[in-house]
Design an enzyme around this catalytic site. Structure first.
Site, PDB file in Angstrom:
ATOM      1  N   GLY A  34       0.735  -1.123   0.142  1.00 46.90           N
ATOM      2  CA  GLY A  34      -0.078  -0.036  -0.036  1.00 46.90           C
ATOM      3  C   GLY A  34       0.808   1.158   0.069  1.00 46.90           C
ATOM      4  CD  GLU A  35       5.702   1.838   2.891  1.00 46.72           C
ATOM      5  OE1 GLU A  35       6.700   1.703   2.175  1.00 46.72           O
ATOM      6  OE2 GLU A  35       5.886   1.496   4.102  1.00 46.72           O
ATOM      7  CE  LYS A 184     -23.274  24.129   7.502  1.00 49.25           C
ATOM      8  NZ  LYS A 184     -22.355  23.598   6.575  1.00 49.25           N
TER       9      LYS A 184
HETATM   10  C1  R5P Z   1     -18.823  24.023   6.249  1.00 43.38           C
HETATM   11  O1  R5P Z   1     -19.045  24.913   7.046  1.00 43.38           O
HETATM   12  C2  R5P Z   1     -18.466  24.235   4.837  1.00 43.38           C
HETATM   13  O2  R5P Z   1     -18.686  25.434   4.443  1.00 43.38           O
HETATM   14  C3  R5P Z   1     -19.375  23.388   3.937  1.00 43.38           C
HETATM   15  O3  R5P Z   1     -20.754  23.624   4.357  1.00 43.38           O
HETATM   16  C4  R5P Z   1     -19.509  21.726   4.306  1.00 43.38           C
HETATM   17  O4  R5P Z   1     -17.772  21.348   4.252  1.00 43.38           O
HETATM   18  C5  R5P Z   1     -19.975  20.935   3.457  1.00 43.38           C
HETATM   19  O5  R5P Z   1     -19.871  19.682   3.756  1.00 43.38           O
HETATM   20  P1  R5P Z   1     -21.149  18.678   3.545  1.00 43.38           P
HETATM   21  O6  R5P Z   1     -21.369  18.753   2.138  1.00 43.38           O
HETATM   22  O7  R5P Z   1     -20.687  17.287   4.147  1.00 43.38           O
HETATM   23  O8  R5P Z   1     -22.427  19.052   4.253  1.00 43.38           O
END
Ligand code: R5P
Length: 284
Positions: A34-35, A184
């Site tokens: 694997g190296e 988010k």
């Molecule tokens: C995190 O804050 C980044 O800006 C992206 O929103 C994040 O890396 C997206 O990751 P995923 O597609 O797994 O939700």
């Protein structure tokens, strides 16, 4: 001379064209255990550019080997370009006992690099972890290029406040439309909660913009939330299309119209090349 990592073949070739310079024939090998091993041309004896996105741990090892092999072969100056820098999101101690992984990888890359260029790392401050001169290029505006002309009352939406500057630059480059962001809340590595933006997107074209799509959890949830608001169409665009696990499937089933990304990571959706802005940033 340009030396490309095995994950950055297309971008390496495009950059060689832009700079009108040689593209070295690098050989890549994996041993039964694997190296890995890379081999560069016997004599380099000049300034080199290494282009390598560290999308996996093995890509990181390959980059260290490329740098070391280039130096052994007489490279007089090594510019390492990390179109996508792996581990950049682990840029601090989140919980007691954590490493600062971005710092660890930056230090290892610095050993044989004379300078480093990264493109839109998740936090630009990771450049401070390199112990050699390092700069970051912001190519967000390029993501306006593939968008269809005549979008219907476009709204450029970031899935969180951190991606708002990307949305703003794409909107400015596109030349019309509004900007907004959602909120988010990450529950786990594959689960997020996202709130609606304050803008009414009914019958409008929405372009969701982010820096990275990894598992597609963020984008698919953002698409799902926005689709409930009655938009005309929902497009997505990102700088680094990691697309791991079932990301494509999640995005398609959430109802995306089209996906646009750059070739910092070479995927089927990489319709925007960063070769030109990169060529403007390097000195051979
Ligand atoms: C995190 O804050 C980044 O800006 C992206 O929103 C994040 O890396 C997206 O990751 P995923 O597609 O797994 O939700």
């Amino acid at each position: 001379m340009i030396l490309s990592g095995s994950n950055s073949q297309l971008l390496g070739a495009r950059l060689a064209n832009e700079l009108n310079t040689n593209l070295a024939s690098v050989q890549y090998e994996t041993f039964p255990d694997g190296e890995q091993k890379v081999s560069v041309p016997e004599t380099v004896n000049e300034s080199v550019i290494i282009v390598s996105s560290t999308v996996t741990d093995s890509a990181h090892i390959e980059l260290l080997q490329l740098q070391d092999a280039a130096r052994e072969s007489g490279a007089t100056h090594i510019t390492t370009i990390l179109p996508y820098m792996g581990y950049a999101r682990q840029d601090k101690v989140f919980e007691s006992g954590d490493p600062v992984s971005a710092r660890a990888v930056a230090r290892s890359i610095s050993i044989e690099a004379d300078e480093v260029i990264t493109i839109n790392p998740h936090e630009p401050s990771v450049t401070e972890f390199f112990t050699v001169p390092a700069e970051t290029i912001d190519i967000s505006a390029q993501l306006a290029q593939p968008l269809p002309n005549g979008l219907q009352d476009p709204v450029f939406v970031a899935p969180d406040e951190g991606a708002l500057s990307i949305a703003r630059q794409i909107q400015e480059a596109y030349g019309s439309g509004n900007i907004d962001h959602m909120e988010k809340n990450r529950i786990s590595s594959t689960q997020v909660e996202i709130s609606s933006p304050s803008t009414d997107v009914t019958d409008q074209d929405v372009v969701i913009t982010d820096d990275i799509i990894a598992t597609g959890s963020t984008m698919s949830e953002a698409i799902r939330v926005l689709q409930n608001e009655g938009p005309h169409r929902v497009f997505i665009t990102c700088i680094h299309p990691l697309f791991v696990q079932n990301a494509y499937t999640k995005l398609q089933t959430a109802g995306v119209e089209a996906i646009y990304a750059t070739d910092t990571i070479e995927r089927g959706v990489s319709s925007v090349s960063v070769a030109t802005p990169l060529s403007n940033a390097v000195n051979l």
